[in-house]
Design a protein around this motif. Structure first.
Motif, short mmCIF file in Angstrom:
data_model
loop_
_atom_site.label_atom_id
_atom_site.label_comp_id
_atom_site.label_asym_id
_atom_site.label_seq_id
_atom_site.Cartn_x
_atom_site.Cartn_y
_atom_site.Cartn_z
N CYS A 155 60.51 -3.21 21.22
CA CYS A 155 59.92 -1.53 21.55
C CYS A 155 60.33 -1.29 22.12
O CYS A 155 60.73 -2.24 23.21
N CYS A 186 58.74 0.18 24.98
CA CYS A 186 58.25 0.33 26.32
C CYS A 186 58.31 -1.88 26.67
O CYS A 186 57.84 -1.68 27.93
N CYS A 196 53.83 -0.47 17.71
CA CYS A 196 53.76 -1.53 18.60
C CYS A 196 52.10 -1.60 19.18
O CYS A 196 51.34 -0.59 19.44
N CYS A 220 51.74 -0.17 22.91
CA CYS A 220 52.02 0.76 23.56
C CYS A 220 51.38 2.31 22.07
O CYS A 220 51.22 2.87 22.14
ZN LIG Z 1 55.62 -0.30 22.35
#
Ligand SMILES: [Zn+2]
Length: 103
Positions: free
Chosen positions: A79, A81, A92, A95
């Motif tokens: 991801c 993030c 995800c 997040c």
């Molecule tokens: Zn994420």
């Protein structure tokens, strides 16, 4: 004889045996011959990788850890993030963003 890994099936056991051989570790597959009749066999009939030399145990386990790491990486997506989610997750876990499409 030291067991270093319990493989999912005889094919994986053989792949890992040659992987270790490429790194100079002589492992053997143990238990794969019993595979056909495993329905009635205890769990220890699953194919295992064994080494004879105690000194090979730690390096072999280290190599297998790397193998599992790589396999894990292939079975997940990254991801934005920075967290990895399993391939069957559409969002995800960390997040909540949607899985990116494309490569
Ligand atoms: Zn994420």
């Amino acid at each position: 004889m030291h067991t270093i890994y319990a493989a999912a099936d005889p094919i994986e056991a053989e792949i890992l045996r040659s992987y270790l051989a490429q790194h100079g570790i002589a492992a053997r597959v143990f238990g794969a011959a019993l595979w056909g009749g495993r329905g009635d066999l205890p769990l220890d009939a699953w194919p295992r990788l064994v080494v004879d030399d105690q000194r090979d145990v730690e390096p072999a386990r280290e190599l297998l850890r790397r193998y599992e790491h790589r396999r894990h990486a292939q079975a997940s997506w990254l991801c934005g993030c920075g967290e990895r989610s399993p391939v069957h997750f559409e969002i995800c876990w960390a997040c909540g963003l949607e899985r990116p499409t494309g490569p």
